[in-house]
Design a protein around this motif. Structure first.
Motif, PDB file in Angstrom:
ATOM      1  N   ILE A 107       0.856  -1.178   0.000  1.00  0.00           N
ATOM      2  CA  ILE A 107       0.000   0.000   0.000  1.00  0.00           C
ATOM      3  C   ILE A 107       0.896   1.233   0.000  1.00  0.00           C
ATOM      4  O   ILE A 107       1.681   1.431   0.919  1.00  0.00           O
ATOM      5  CB  ILE A 107      -0.927   0.034   1.248  1.00  0.00           C
ATOM      6  N   SER A 108       0.763   2.089  -1.009  1.00  0.00           N
ATOM      7  CA  SER A 108       1.566   3.301  -1.089  1.00  0.00           C
ATOM      8  C   SER A 108       1.173   4.262   0.028  1.00  0.00           C
ATOM      9  O   SER A 108       0.037   4.265   0.497  1.00  0.00           O
ATOM     10  CB  SER A 108       1.345   3.975  -2.445  1.00  0.00           C
ATOM     11  N   PHE A 109       2.130   5.110   0.418  1.00  0.00           N
ATOM     12  CA  PHE A 109       1.824   6.113   1.439  1.00  0.00           C
ATOM     13  C   PHE A 109       0.770   7.091   0.958  1.00  0.00           C
ATOM     14  O   PHE A 109       0.001   7.619   1.733  1.00  0.00           O
ATOM     15  CB  PHE A 109       3.089   6.885   1.824  1.00  0.00           C
ATOM     16  N   GLY A 110       0.728   7.339  -0.342  1.00  0.00           N
ATOM     17  CA  GLY A 110      -0.221   8.297  -0.902  1.00  0.00           C
ATOM     18  C   GLY A 110      -1.579   7.699  -1.207  1.00  0.00           C
ATOM     19  O   GLY A 110      -2.493   8.409  -1.616  1.00  0.00           O
ATOM     20  N   ALA A 147      -3.728 -10.856  -1.289  1.00  0.00           N
ATOM     21  CA  ALA A 147      -2.289 -11.109  -1.257  1.00  0.00           C
ATOM     22  C   ALA A 147      -1.595 -10.548  -2.498  1.00  0.00           C
ATOM     23  O   ALA A 147      -2.140 -10.598  -3.597  1.00  0.00           O
ATOM     24  CB  ALA A 147      -2.033 -12.613  -1.160  1.00  0.00           C
ATOM     25  N   ARG A 148      -0.411  -9.990  -2.291  1.00  0.00           N
ATOM     26  CA  ARG A 148       0.474  -9.499  -3.353  1.00  0.00           C
ATOM     27  C   ARG A 148      -0.165  -8.431  -4.232  1.00  0.00           C
ATOM     28  O   ARG A 148       0.212  -8.247  -5.374  1.00  0.00           O
ATOM     29  CB  ARG A 148       0.984 -10.677  -4.201  1.00  0.00           C
ATOM     30  N   THR A 149      -1.130  -7.723  -3.703  1.00  0.00           N
ATOM     31  CA  THR A 149      -1.782  -6.646  -4.444  1.00  0.00           C
ATOM     32  C   THR A 149      -1.035  -5.342  -4.186  1.00  0.00           C
ATOM     33  O   THR A 149      -0.593  -5.088  -3.078  1.00  0.00           O
ATOM     34  CB  THR A 149      -3.256  -6.522  -4.014  1.00  0.00           C
ATOM     35  N   ALA A 150      -0.915  -4.523  -5.233  1.00  0.00           N
ATOM     36  CA  ALA A 150      -0.241  -3.224  -5.123  1.00  0.00           C
ATOM     37  C   ALA A 150      -1.273  -2.114  -5.302  1.00  0.00           C
ATOM     38  O   ALA A 150      -1.980  -2.078  -6.309  1.00  0.00           O
ATOM     39  CB  ALA A 150       0.851  -3.103  -6.174  1.00  0.00           C
ATOM     40  N   VAL A 151      -1.369  -1.230  -4.313  1.00  0.00           N
ATOM     41  CA  VAL A 151      -2.243  -0.051  -4.388  1.00  0.00           C
ATOM     42  C   VAL A 151      -1.314   1.157  -4.448  1.00  0.00           C
ATOM     43  O   VAL A 151      -0.576   1.432  -3.508  1.00  0.00           O
ATOM     44  CB  VAL A 151      -3.192   0.032  -3.174  1.00  0.00           C
ATOM     45  N   ASN A 173       0.087   5.260  -5.464  1.00  0.00           N
ATOM     46  CA  ASN A 173      -0.092   6.623  -4.972  1.00  0.00           C
ATOM     47  C   ASN A 173      -1.354   7.274  -5.546  1.00  0.00           C
ATOM     48  O   ASN A 173      -1.612   7.204  -6.736  1.00  0.00           O
ATOM     49  CB  ASN A 173       1.145   7.449  -5.363  1.00  0.00           C
ATOM     50  N   GLY A 174      -2.127   7.896  -4.702  1.00  0.00           N
ATOM     51  CA  GLY A 174      -3.316   8.630  -5.130  1.00  0.00           C
ATOM     52  C   GLY A 174      -4.544   7.771  -5.331  1.00  0.00           C
ATOM     53  O   GLY A 174      -5.632   8.298  -5.573  1.00  0.00           O
ATOM     54  N   ALA A 175      -4.412   6.455  -5.252  1.00  0.00           N
ATOM     55  CA  ALA A 175      -5.571   5.579  -5.402  1.00  0.00           C
ATOM     56  C   ALA A 175      -6.489   5.745  -4.191  1.00  0.00           C
ATOM     57  O   ALA A 175      -6.033   5.913  -3.063  1.00  0.00           O
ATOM     58  CB  ALA A 175      -5.138   4.130  -5.549  1.00  0.00           C
ATOM     59  N   VAL A 176      -7.791   5.700  -4.444  1.00  0.00           N
ATOM     60  CA  VAL A 176      -8.781   5.857  -3.377  1.00  0.00           C
ATOM     61  C   VAL A 176      -9.639   4.602  -3.341  1.00  0.00           C
ATOM     62  O   VAL A 176     -10.200   4.193  -4.358  1.00  0.00           O
ATOM     63  CB  VAL A 176      -9.679   7.094  -3.631  1.00  0.00           C
ATOM     64  N   PHE A 206      -3.242  -4.925  -9.419  1.00  0.00           N
ATOM     65  CA  PHE A 206      -2.497  -3.668  -9.487  1.00  0.00           C
ATOM     66  C   PHE A 206      -3.511  -2.544  -9.621  1.00  0.00           C
ATOM     67  O   PHE A 206      -4.254  -2.488 -10.599  1.00  0.00           O
ATOM     68  CB  PHE A 206      -1.535  -3.665 -10.677  1.00  0.00           C
ATOM     69  N   ILE A 207      -3.549  -1.657  -8.646  1.00  0.00           N
ATOM     70  CA  ILE A 207      -4.473  -0.518  -8.651  1.00  0.00           C
ATOM     71  C   ILE A 207      -3.659   0.708  -9.023  1.00  0.00           C
ATOM     72  O   ILE A 207      -2.796   1.143  -8.274  1.00  0.00           O
ATOM     73  CB  ILE A 207      -5.154  -0.336  -7.274  1.00  0.00           C
ATOM     74  N   GLY A 208      -3.935   1.290 -10.193  1.00  0.00           N
ATOM     75  CA  GLY A 208      -3.128   2.370 -10.757  1.00  0.00           C
ATOM     76  C   GLY A 208      -3.275   3.698 -10.039  1.00  0.00           C
ATOM     77  O   GLY A 208      -4.192   3.927  -9.237  1.00  0.00           O
ATOM     78  N   ILE A 209      -2.382   4.601 -10.383  1.00  0.00           N
ATOM     79  CA  ILE A 209      -2.318   5.934  -9.778  1.00  0.00           C
ATOM     80  C   ILE A 209      -3.635   6.688 -10.001  1.00  0.00           C
ATOM     81  O   ILE A 209      -4.198   6.694 -11.086  1.00  0.00           O
ATOM     82  CB  ILE A 209      -1.148   6.724 -10.377  1.00  0.00           C
TER      83      ILE A 209
END
Length: 192
Positions: free
Chosen positions: A81-84, A99-103, A105-108, A129-132
């Protein structure tokens, strides 16, 4: 005792210093454009890069654990999980990330709607993968191995192994395979 700086001569006969010496001793380059020459080359640069990466992974892990333990969100320990990224803290128990999911920056990721006074479960599957700057609305279920493109607004459920984009998000590719939020194969079949 000050060290003498070795000088070279440019095409006009003027004394010049190397870019590294200019950076070290605070002298501005007179007639050279800024160069991205690194003072730390080779082994030292590799060690610093590895250290920076290790520290960042630990801090990202602390952020994930903070969201899990303090807010009670259901986030798998291998998710990134990105800080943003902004996860819904009004209904934190409604956020589920696999598991292994990427969220990024800026994703809500929302799990409540204050206007309609509703609280829903929002589920993101494994290896996604949840994009910016994408937005996942309350009540949406995203399957496993899904790419949500940058800026997409996901308002409906998304099946597994596909890519979605747009506002509202529509399936643009099917049959993709992801591993840890990264593409495993590059042979997609185009949605007709």
């Amino acid at each position: 005792m000050r060290r003498k700086i070795a000088q070279s001569v440019d095409e006009h006969g003027r004394a010049t210093n190397s870019p590294e010496e200019r950076i070290l001793y605070g002298k501005k380059p007179s007639n050279l454009a800024f160069t991205s020459t690194s003072l730390l080359t080779g082994h030292k640069h590799t060690m610093l890069a590895k250290l920076r990466t290790a520290v960042r992974k630990k801090v990202v892990g602390l952020n994930r654990d903070y969201l899990r333990l303090i807010y009670g969100m259901n986030i798998h320990p291998t998710a990134r999980i990105s800080f943003g990224a902004r996860l819904d803290k009004t209904n934190p128990r409604g956020v589920h990330i696999g598991a292994r999911t990427a969220v990024t920056n800026g994703a809500v990721v929302l799990s409540h709607d204050g206007v309609r006074k509703m609280h829903r479960r929002t589920v993101i599957g494994d290896d996604c993968f949840i994009g910016i700057n994408s937005v996942i609305l309350p009540g949406v279920v995203i399957g496993d191995q899904v790419i949500v493109a940058a800026g997409a607004v996901v308002s409906e459920n998304v099946p597994s192994n596909c890519a979605v984009a747009g506002n509202p998000a529509k399936v643009i590719k099917r049959g993709i395979e992801l591993s840890e939020g990264r593409m495993a194969n590059r042979e997609w079949t185009k949605e007709s």
